[in-house]
Design an enzyme around this catalytic site. Structure first.
Site, PDB file in Angstrom:
ATOM      1  N   PHE B 127      61.108  32.561 103.633  1.00 35.87           N
ATOM      2  CA  PHE B 127      60.780  32.935 105.013  1.00 35.87           C
ATOM      3  C   PHE B 127      59.908  34.183 105.101  1.00 35.87           C
ATOM      4  O   PHE B 127      59.329  34.440 106.151  1.00 35.87           O
ATOM      5  CB  PHE B 127      62.053  33.095 105.845  1.00 35.87           C
ATOM      6  CG  PHE B 127      62.605  31.763 106.286  1.00 35.87           C
ATOM      7  CD1 PHE B 127      61.989  31.048 107.295  1.00 35.87           C
ATOM      8  CD2 PHE B 127      63.707  31.220 105.659  1.00 35.87           C
ATOM      9  CE1 PHE B 127      62.468  29.816 107.683  1.00 35.87           C
ATOM     10  CE2 PHE B 127      64.202  29.983 106.049  1.00 35.87           C
ATOM     11  CZ  PHE B 127      63.587  29.277 107.059  1.00 35.87           C
ATOM     12  N   CYS B 181      66.386  25.106  96.987  1.00 36.83           N
ATOM     13  CA  CYS B 181      66.311  23.891  96.176  1.00 36.83           C
ATOM     14  C   CYS B 181      66.825  24.156  94.765  1.00 36.83           C
ATOM     15  O   CYS B 181      67.246  23.243  94.064  1.00 36.83           O
ATOM     16  CB  CYS B 181      64.889  23.387  96.110  1.00 36.83           C
ATOM     17  SG  CYS B 181      64.231  23.002  97.725  1.00 36.83           S
TER      18      CYS B 181
END
Lengths: 67, 339
Positions: B127, B181
């Site tokens: 982010f 992930c």
């Protein structure tokens, strides 16, 4: 109290009365989420004072960063 | 003219006119991981005129399950993803002008990359970069398409300056939790679903079919069989510092930028020198080799192992230190070999 959260029927304790309490219940209080109750978006500043009721349809969308 | 795009032209919302528009458009893809690779392939096959793709990383074996542009050979050679992606994309469609950039996208880099860009596709894995994109896109009034994916879950939203809420309106703060992930895994179909949402919106923006834009926040969980689309327009805030009336673009200020980053929970720290200085890799390889350390090298980077840690040094002076999460230790190793 019975709710439909993200499309699933869930039963939560009656002590959970607000959006904030619901997020705590699901351990989502530290995540960035968008909450929609019966198709209305709830502003973050109102989580503590917004009550939830039996039968509410609630969507909780959380942001993820993976790419 | 071959009939390369005939099926896309037959699709009436695009047509000949839309196809000509695609040819004249320039898309910046930030990140060349799973989302970036898949987005790039769709846009290249569709005949978007120019694609710029920026990424800081190189191909590893754990990428091959989902990062569709890369091969075993790329992983063996530790090819920078931007380079490997460009090579494959040029084979897929030689008409498209592909500009690869091996770099860590910061504000300065993004400012340079964003020139003459019609659309930004977010394929980042954090982010910090997304919020930089968010603020710069507002400043330059360029639409961008957020996409995120973990496990079997994903979401996407198109940020249209002046029309939609921006990512700061929706999130208000940067997420603290770092489920990625690399810690929670991810499956390829979830990637493809996010990319389908991103690229269909990209087509609509590029062919200027604004009426067909989705305008909702879409999310899904393919394993839990749940899909939803939420109208978030009420979250657009007048007082937002990124897109509101008195905007200050907080995510472009120096203090909000990371100089070191722990990458995706995979025991890797990235070190980014405060000023970019090109490194003579051959010279550095000799220096390190002289200390009895085995150095592996390709034209873009060199790597070597020391104290259970592997250092990978890029030409621009950036380093990835694998096997540590301690920034201080990573920095000390970096300084030991790069001064």
């Amino acid at each position: 109290m019975n709710l439909v959260v993200n499309g699933n029927d869930v039963n939560i304790p009656d002590s959970v009365q607000t959006v904030l309490a619901l997020l705590n219940h699901f351990q989502l209080e530290n995540k960035i989420v968008i909450v929609e109750i019966n198709h209305s978006i709830i502003n973050k500043s109102l989580y503590e004072e917004t009550n939830i009721s039996d039968g509410d349809h609630i969507e909780i969308v959380h942001f993820v960063g993976g790419g | 003219m071959s009939d390369r795009y005939s099926r896309q032209i037959l699709f009436s919302p695009i047509g000949k006119e839309g196809q000509a528009k695609l040819k004249n458009k320039h898309v910046l893809i930030v990140g060349a991981g799973a989302l970036g690779a898949a987005n790039a392939e769709v846009l290249a096959r569709a005949g978007v005129g120019r694609i710029t793709i920026a990424d800081r990383d190189y191909v590893e074996w754990s990428n091959l399950q989902r990062q569709q542009l890369y091969t075993e050979e790329d992983a063996k050679q530790r090819m920078p993803k931007a380079t490997a992606a460009a090579k494959r994309l040029r084979k897929i469609n030689s008409d498209v002008e592909i500009s690869p950039h091996i770099l860590d996208v910061g504000v300065q880099e993004l400012e340079a990359l964003i020139t003459h860009v019609d659309l930004i596709i977010d394929a980042a894995d954090n982010f910090d970069i997304r919020l930089m994109i968010n603020d710069l896109a507002q400043k330059r009034e360029i639409p961008w398409i957020y996409g995120g994916c973990v496990g079997s879950y994903g979401l996407s939203f198109s940020i249209l300056p002046g029309l939609s809420p921006c990512l700061m309106c929706l999130m208000e703060t940067i997420p603290i939790e770092r489920v990625t992930c690399d810690t929670a895994g991810v499956i390829q179909p979830a990637i493809q679903m996010v990319v389908s949402y991103q690229t269909s919106e990209a087509f609509k923006i590029l062919v200027e079919d604004d009426q067909s834009l989705r305008r909702t926040l879409v999310s899904f969980d393919l394993w839990k069989n749940h899909h939803r689309s939420i109208d978030v327009s009420s979250l657009k805030k007048q007082e937002c510092l990124s897109c509101g009336k008195n905007r200050s673009y907080p995510n472009l200020s120096y203090k909000n930028q990371l100089k070191t980053a722990v990458l995706c929970g995979r025991d890797t720290v990235q070190i980014r020198p405060s000023h970019s200085l090109p490194i003579n890799l051959n010279h550095l390889a000799d220096l390190i080799g002289d200390q009895g350390i085995k150095v592996e090298q390709n034209p873009f980077l060199l790597s070597f192992a020391v104290e259970d840690v592997r250092l990978v040094i890029f030409k621009d002076g950036r380093a990835l230190v694998h096997g540590v999460t301690d920034v201080v230790k990573a920095k000390s190793l970096y300084h030991r070999y790069l001064g």
